[in-house]
Design a protein around this motif. Structure first.
Motif, PDB file in Angstrom:
ATOM      1  N   ALA A  66       0.838  -1.203   0.000  1.00 52.43           N
ATOM      2  CA  ALA A  66       0.000   0.000   0.000  1.00 52.43           C
ATOM      3  C   ALA A  66       0.872   1.251   0.000  1.00 52.43           C
ATOM      4  O   ALA A  66       1.462   1.619   1.011  1.00 52.43           O
ATOM      5  N   GLY A  67       0.969   1.900  -1.152  1.00 48.79           N
ATOM      6  CA  GLY A  67       1.732   3.128  -1.255  1.00 48.79           C
ATOM      7  C   GLY A  67       0.837   4.345  -1.176  1.00 48.79           C
ATOM      8  O   GLY A  67      -0.331   4.282  -0.779  1.00 48.79           O
ATOM      9  N   GLU A  68       1.394   5.478  -1.602  1.00 51.61           N
ATOM     10  CA  GLU A  68       0.668   6.744  -1.530  1.00 51.61           C
ATOM     11  C   GLU A  68      -0.602   6.713  -2.373  1.00 51.61           C
ATOM     12  O   GLU A  68      -1.631   7.258  -1.997  1.00 51.61           O
ATOM     13  N   ASP A  69      -0.548   6.049  -3.519  1.00 52.34           N
ATOM     14  CA  ASP A  69      -1.703   6.026  -4.414  1.00 52.34           C
ATOM     15  C   ASP A  69      -2.757   5.011  -3.991  1.00 52.34           C
ATOM     16  O   ASP A  69      -3.909   5.107  -4.408  1.00 52.34           O
ATOM     17  N   GLU A  70      -2.367   4.024  -3.195  1.00 54.60           N
ATOM     18  CA  GLU A  70      -3.299   2.960  -2.834  1.00 54.60           C
ATOM     19  C   GLU A  70      -4.138   3.327  -1.605  1.00 54.60           C
ATOM     20  O   GLU A  70      -5.357   3.353  -1.657  1.00 54.60           O
ATOM     21  N   LEU A  71      -3.491   3.621  -0.482  1.00 53.96           N
ATOM     22  CA  LEU A  71      -4.202   3.962   0.752  1.00 53.96           C
ATOM     23  C   LEU A  71      -3.697   5.279   1.346  1.00 53.96           C
ATOM     24  O   LEU A  71      -3.892   5.549   2.527  1.00 53.96           O
ATOM     25  N   GLY A  72      -3.080   6.084   0.524  1.00 50.62           N
ATOM     26  CA  GLY A  72      -2.509   7.339   1.021  1.00 50.62           C
ATOM     27  C   GLY A  72      -3.532   8.308   1.570  1.00 50.62           C
ATOM     28  O   GLY A  72      -3.295   8.972   2.582  1.00 50.62           O
ATOM     29  N   MET A  73      -4.698   8.408   0.910  1.00 56.65           N
ATOM     30  CA  MET A  73      -5.712   9.368   1.370  1.00 56.65           C
ATOM     31  C   MET A  73      -6.220   9.015   2.754  1.00 56.65           C
ATOM     32  O   MET A  73      -6.335   9.878   3.634  1.00 56.65           O
ATOM     33  N   VAL A  74      -6.537   7.747   2.977  1.00 61.36           N
ATOM     34  CA  VAL A  74      -7.098   7.359   4.262  1.00 61.36           C
ATOM     35  C   VAL A  74      -6.027   7.368   5.353  1.00 61.36           C
ATOM     36  O   VAL A  74      -6.312   7.699   6.512  1.00 61.36           O
ATOM     37  N   ASN A  75      -4.784   7.043   5.002  1.00 60.70           N
ATOM     38  CA  ASN A  75      -3.711   7.128   5.991  1.00 60.70           C
ATOM     39  C   ASN A  75      -3.473   8.570   6.421  1.00 60.70           C
ATOM     40  O   ASN A  75      -3.240   8.844   7.603  1.00 60.70           O
ATOM     41  N   ALA A  76      -3.545   9.489   5.473  1.00 60.41           N
ATOM     42  CA  ALA A  76      -3.403  10.909   5.814  1.00 60.41           C
ATOM     43  C   ALA A  76      -4.570  11.376   6.682  1.00 60.41           C
ATOM     44  O   ALA A  76      -4.389  12.177   7.613  1.00 60.41           O
ATOM     45  N   LEU A  77      -5.767  10.872   6.377  1.00 61.97           N
ATOM     46  CA  LEU A  77      -6.932  11.202   7.201  1.00 61.97           C
ATOM     47  C   LEU A  77      -6.731  10.704   8.628  1.00 61.97           C
ATOM     48  O   LEU A  77      -7.056  11.406   9.599  1.00 61.97           O
ATOM     49  N   HIS A  78      -6.199   9.493   8.779  1.00 61.26           N
ATOM     50  CA  HIS A  78      -5.928   8.959  10.112  1.00 61.26           C
ATOM     51  C   HIS A  78      -4.968   9.867  10.887  1.00 61.26           C
ATOM     52  O   HIS A  78      -5.162  10.116  12.085  1.00 61.26           O
ATOM     53  N   GLU A  79      -3.921  10.348  10.215  1.00 54.13           N
ATOM     54  CA  GLU A  79      -2.951  11.208  10.890  1.00 54.13           C
ATOM     55  C   GLU A  79      -3.597  12.512  11.322  1.00 54.13           C
ATOM     56  O   GLU A  79      -3.327  13.022  12.415  1.00 54.13           O
ATOM     57  N   ARG A  80      -4.441  13.076  10.473  1.00 56.77           N
ATOM     58  CA  ARG A  80      -5.122  14.318  10.864  1.00 56.77           C
ATOM     59  C   ARG A  80      -6.070  14.074  12.026  1.00 56.77           C
ATOM     60  O   ARG A  80      -6.212  14.915  12.920  1.00 56.77           O
ATOM     61  N   LEU A  81      -6.731  12.908  12.027  1.00 54.57           N
ATOM     62  CA  LEU A  81      -7.644  12.582  13.116  1.00 54.57           C
ATOM     63  C   LEU A  81      -6.882  12.421  14.427  1.00 54.57           C
ATOM     64  O   LEU A  81      -7.329  12.903  15.473  1.00 54.57           O
ATOM     65  N   ARG A  82      -5.742  11.749  14.392  1.00 57.39           N
ATOM     66  CA  ARG A  82      -4.930  11.622  15.611  1.00 57.39           C
ATOM     67  C   ARG A  82      -4.516  12.993  16.137  1.00 57.39           C
ATOM     68  O   ARG A  82      -4.570  13.257  17.340  1.00 57.39           O
ATOM     69  N   GLY A  83      -4.100  13.861  15.229  1.00 57.50           N
ATOM     70  CA  GLY A  83      -3.704  15.206  15.643  1.00 57.50           C
ATOM     71  C   GLY A  83      -4.865  15.996  16.218  1.00 57.50           C
ATOM     72  O   GLY A  83      -4.709  16.738  17.197  1.00 57.50           O
ATOM     73  N   PHE A  84      -6.032  15.827  15.615  1.00 58.69           N
ATOM     74  CA  PHE A  84      -7.226  16.510  16.116  1.00 58.69           C
ATOM     75  C   PHE A  84      -7.561  16.055  17.529  1.00 58.69           C
ATOM     76  O   PHE A  84      -7.819  16.877  18.419  1.00 58.69           O
ATOM     77  N   LEU A  85      -7.569  14.746  17.775  1.00 54.88           N
ATOM     78  CA  LEU A  85      -7.905  14.225  19.098  1.00 54.88           C
ATOM     79  C   LEU A  85      -6.852  14.600  20.123  1.00 54.88           C
ATOM     80  O   LEU A  85      -7.169  14.765  21.315  1.00 54.88           O
ATOM     81  N   TRP A  86      -5.595  14.734  19.712  1.00 54.90           N
ATOM     82  CA  TRP A  86      -4.526  15.080  20.644  1.00 54.90           C
ATOM     83  C   TRP A  86      -4.755  16.447  21.268  1.00 54.90           C
ATOM     84  O   TRP A  86      -4.326  16.701  22.396  1.00 54.90           O
ATOM     85  N   ARG A  87      -5.431  17.330  20.556  1.00 57.22           N
ATOM     86  CA  ARG A  87      -5.706  18.666  21.088  1.00 57.22           C
ATOM     87  C   ARG A  87      -6.445  18.607  22.405  1.00 57.22           C
ATOM     88  O   ARG A  87      -6.313  19.506  23.245  1.00 57.22           O
TER      89      ARG A  87
END
Length: 266
Positions: free
Chosen positions: A173-194
């Motif tokens: 799974a590279g950037e083109d395969e699951l990149g969008m959802v992996n990036a969404l996960h990172e933003r969600l983690r950052g959001f909850l960390w607040r």
């Protein structure tokens, strides 16, 4: 919302200004002249108004979507004497690594149009029923959907009318395969960390907030203006009693264990 509130519209406007700026519960409480508990109830009601304004996902021919689970440590709220296990000291999470019954799964879906959904779906690895619930608010009809190798996606995606499903292993799974959802996960983690920890009991409400933020980031209007409009024109469903009596998700896991099992999992 305003019609049923004892607080004036100006107080609510000041409160949502703090929410848009990412303030803690205490700062807007002091500014608005309310206690922290009332500030928390106000936040919960604004979150319900946010949910009512979430835009549906778009699907169809030519739309690509990605779905995957994000695993978070289970978090309790309330007095420690009423909890099934002791606190995780110094912010540490569950002892077991990887996917375990001490983690909860958020099924997230995002497409190349920028639409997304996030649903608290299961304890541990979700089965087909939980995946089906996680996909419920996501429109994937006619879309090409990419997921990991988890077999439980097959039947729910077929039932939802997905045009096709592409499966990728962790190594493939590279950037083109699951990149969008992996990036969404990172933003969600950052959001909850607040928030320095969100109770699993309230997590779905914060997932609404996160999805609203994702939508608001594409709008020309300011977050503050959007929230003022939501409060002025929106409504809420949950009363204070409803919120106080809201059950902890997946509580049957703890009810089925004796004290020795609980102590081993703490």
């Amino acid at each position: 919302m305003l019609a049923l509130s004892k607080l004036p519209a100006a107080t609510w406007a000041s409160y949502v200004e703090g929410m848009a700026a990412g303030e803690s519960l205490a700062r807007p409480a002091a500014r608005c002249g309310v206690c922290v508990k009332t500030s928390w109830f106000m936040r919960m009601r604004v979150l319900e108004a946010m949910r009512s304004q979430l835009q549906p996902m778009r699907g169809g021919d030519g739309v690509s979507a990605q779905a995957d689970e994000l695993y978070l440590n289970e978090s309790f709220s309330g007095r420690r004497s009423g909890m099934p296990r002791g606190p995780h000291a110094n912010g540490h999470g569950a002892r077991s690594r990887g996917i375990s019954s001490l983690k909860v799964a958020v099924v997230a879906v995002v497409n190349d149009l920028g639409d997304c959904t996030a649903v608290l779906a299961a304890r541990g690895r979700p089965g087909a029923e939980q995946i089906r619930a996680g996909l419920a608010p996501a429109c994937v009809t006619g879309s090409e959907v990419s997921t990991d190798m988890h077999s439980s996606y097959a039947a729910p995606l077929a039932e939802a009318g997905a045009a096709s499903r592409n499966r990728y292993g962790a190594a493939d799974a590279g950037e083109d395969e699951l990149g969008m959802v992996n990036a969404l996960h990172e933003r969600l983690r950052g959001f909850l960390w607040r928030f320095r920890g969100v109770s699993t009991r309230r997590l779905q409400r914060y997932l609404w907030w996160f999805c609203w933020e994702e939508h608001a980031s594409r709008s020309d209007a300011s977050r503050e203006a959007m929230l003022r409009s939501h409060v002025a024109n929106g409504s809420y469903v949950s009363t204070r009693r409803d919120l106080e009596e809201e059950p902890q998700p997946f509580w049957d896991f703890w009810e089925s264990r004796d004290e020795s099992d609980v102590s081993n999992l703490a």
